[in-house]
Write an enzyme that holds these catalytic residues in place. Structure first.
Site, PDB file in Angstrom:
ATOM      1  N   ARG A 214       0.842  -1.205   0.000  1.00  0.00           N
ATOM      2  CA  ARG A 214       0.000   0.000   0.000  1.00  0.00           C
ATOM      3  C   ARG A 214       0.876   1.253   0.000  1.00  0.00           C
ATOM      4  O   ARG A 214       0.561   2.239  -0.682  1.00  0.00           O
ATOM      5  CB  ARG A 214      -0.933  -0.013   1.218  1.00  0.00           C
ATOM      6  N   PHE A 230     -11.842  -5.232  -5.548  1.00  0.00           N
ATOM      7  CA  PHE A 230     -11.829  -6.097  -4.356  1.00  0.00           C
ATOM      8  C   PHE A 230     -11.293  -5.282  -3.168  1.00  0.00           C
ATOM      9  O   PHE A 230     -10.382  -5.702  -2.453  1.00  0.00           O
ATOM     10  CB  PHE A 230     -10.960  -7.347  -4.572  1.00  0.00           C
ATOM     11  N   ASP A 252     -16.300  -3.528  -4.448  1.00  0.00           N
ATOM     12  CA  ASP A 252     -16.342  -4.827  -3.777  1.00  0.00           C
ATOM     13  C   ASP A 252     -17.761  -5.374  -3.890  1.00  0.00           C
ATOM     14  O   ASP A 252     -18.727  -4.606  -3.907  1.00  0.00           O
ATOM     15  CB  ASP A 252     -15.933  -4.699  -2.303  1.00  0.00           C
ATOM     16  N   SER A 253     -17.866  -6.693  -3.965  1.00  0.00           N
ATOM     17  CA  SER A 253     -19.203  -7.303  -4.067  1.00  0.00           C
ATOM     18  C   SER A 253     -19.926  -7.297  -2.726  1.00  0.00           C
ATOM     19  O   SER A 253     -21.135  -7.528  -2.672  1.00  0.00           O
ATOM     20  CB  SER A 253     -19.082  -8.746  -4.580  1.00  0.00           C
ATOM     21  N   ASP A 299      -6.635  -7.024  -6.242  1.00  0.00           N
ATOM     22  CA  ASP A 299      -6.237  -7.786  -5.054  1.00  0.00           C
ATOM     23  C   ASP A 299      -7.382  -8.713  -4.644  1.00  0.00           C
ATOM     24  O   ASP A 299      -8.017  -8.508  -3.611  1.00  0.00           O
ATOM     25  CB  ASP A 299      -5.873  -6.825  -3.921  1.00  0.00           C
ATOM     26  N   CYS A 339      -3.111 -14.169  -3.522  1.00  0.00           N
ATOM     27  CA  CYS A 339      -2.836 -14.602  -2.142  1.00  0.00           C
ATOM     28  C   CYS A 339      -3.103 -16.097  -1.991  1.00  0.00           C
ATOM     29  O   CYS A 339      -3.203 -16.600  -0.865  1.00  0.00           O
ATOM     30  CB  CYS A 339      -3.664 -13.802  -1.144  1.00  0.00           C
TER      31      CYS A 339
END
Length: 395
Positions: A214, A230, A252-253, A299, A339
């Site tokens: 970040r 995301f 984002d969902s 991400d 990830c």
């Protein structure tokens, strides 16, 4: 030191001689003492030589090794291991840091404590068990943690409802405070504040592992139009804003994640009109958006948590990055991550390479990213290196 014993088949001790911390079920010849799941056991070679001790469990990984020397797994053991983990974070400058009061104190196998995660958020430590053994020892670990951390930690929240092995017949696994109890849930990272949702949030409430990435994004953000896909709780978004981004859109969902993102932006940049958040599926948003962004962050959550999902995961990474390459403005910058522990650096890079080739655009790798130093990789356990990232310049 432990009364229950596991004996290996001939030749199956080789990985333990190389200090790998897992004993697989196929390597075991016999088990003595009828250990319960989560109990400490000693591991012996086929010729009855001690080689390790650890937590016994049902499944393909039958023993998670805690030590390669004979020792009792008790309060003194936990205190010693937690003190060693703290010393690493002191060396990294993360303990008593006035600009950053959130960091990972224990990173499972990376700190020779397989099955245990502890993240520190100000005066609250969030503890997460990924094995039955760590769950059963949680109170003893919490006591040792309070002693080791002294005045810096006043509260310990236990968050393991969704991380314990489903085969284990464990009870009383509800999330809650083991020590103390505080409604305060604001922590700080590199001088920026954020709400930590340790009650219902993913992982321990925040993605501590992206701290350095970040900060890198912040350095690239000035004057750019930023899309944070995301976004979860908006970490990349408020770093981009501090970096001088012209606009920042977070997607984002999860409506809950978007609410937290908006709260975190307000916490740092109240009333700032540069930011807007959208609750929408990532692929749908990428399909409908135009070419207004010249800095995009991808991400996503782990596309593959098990090896049998690897092929579909790699297709997913290719599809996602191909869409970003298609839409990003010329001379744009793409931060893209995986990830998924089962996806190697080479596999992820190849998926992104395929997407770049499909786009027929010139792409340069500016940075190759990984997890920060407070998520250490045990040199004998390369599987603990899970976060992969690339920063790409797209002509």
């Amino acid at each position: 030191m432990n009364y229950k014993r596991v004996f290996l088949k001939p030749g199956k001790e080789e990985s333990l001689k190389r200090f790998h911390p897992w004993v697989f079920s196929g390597a075991i010849a016999k088990v003595e003492g009828n250990p319960e799941e989560g109990e400490a056991v000693d591991v012996y070679t086929s010729d009855h030589q001690f080689i390790a001790c650890g937590h016994y469990q049902i499944g393909s990984i039958t023993v998670r090794v805690l030590s390669f020397t004979p020792e009792r797994i008790d309060y003194g053991f936990w205190k010693k291991k937690l003190s060693a983990a703290k010393e690493v974070r002191i060396a990294l400058g993360l303990v008593d840091n006035k600009y950053t009061n959130t960091y990972r104190l224990v990173h499972g196998e990376g700190d020779m404590l397989p099955g245990l995660i502890i993240d520190v958020y100000g005066q609250t430590a969030v503890m997460q068990a990924h094995s039955a053994g760590m769950h059963l020892c949680r109170m003893e670990i919490a006591e040792a943690l309070m002693e080791v951390m002294g005045d810096s930690v006043h509260h310990i929240y236990y968050k393991s409802e969704t991380t314990l092995p489903f085969k284990a017949d464990l009870h009383a696994t509800e999330n809650g405070f083991l020590k103390g109890g505080s409604p305060e849930n604001v922590a700080m990272e590199n001088g920026l504040k954020f709400h930590v949702d340790w009650l219902k949030g993913q992982k321990t409430g925040f993605f501590v592992d992206q701290r350095e990435n970040r900060h890198l994004l912040e350095l690239y953000s000035e004057g750019r139009s930023v899309l944070n896909m995301f976004c979860y709780t908006g970490g990349f978004s408020f770093y981009a804003m501090r970096g001088g981004a012209r606009l920042v859109h977070s997607v984002d969902s999860s409506a809950k994640a978007v609410d937290l993102t908006n709260e975190n932006v307000q916490l740092n940049f109240p009333g700032d009109a540069r930011h807007h958040a959208y609750t929408e599926d990532a692929f749908k948003f990428l399909d409908r958006m135009g070419d207004q962004y010249d800095l995009i962050i991808l991400d996503p959550p782990a596309f593959a948590k098990h090896r049998d999902a690897l092929r579909n995961a790699l297709r997913g990474y290719t599809k996602l990055n191909a869409k970003a390459f298609e839409k990003i403005r010329p001379n744009g910058i793409l931060f893209t991550f995986s990830c998924s522990q089962v996806v190697t650096k080479e596999q992820f890079r190849n998926a992104v390479f395929t997407a770049a080739a499909q786009s027929k655009r010139n792409v340069r790798i500016l940075h190759q990213l990984t997890q920060p130093a407070d998520h250490p990789v045990n040199i004998y356990h390369p599987e603990s290196e899970y976060l992969k990232g690339l920063v790409l310049y797209v002509e």
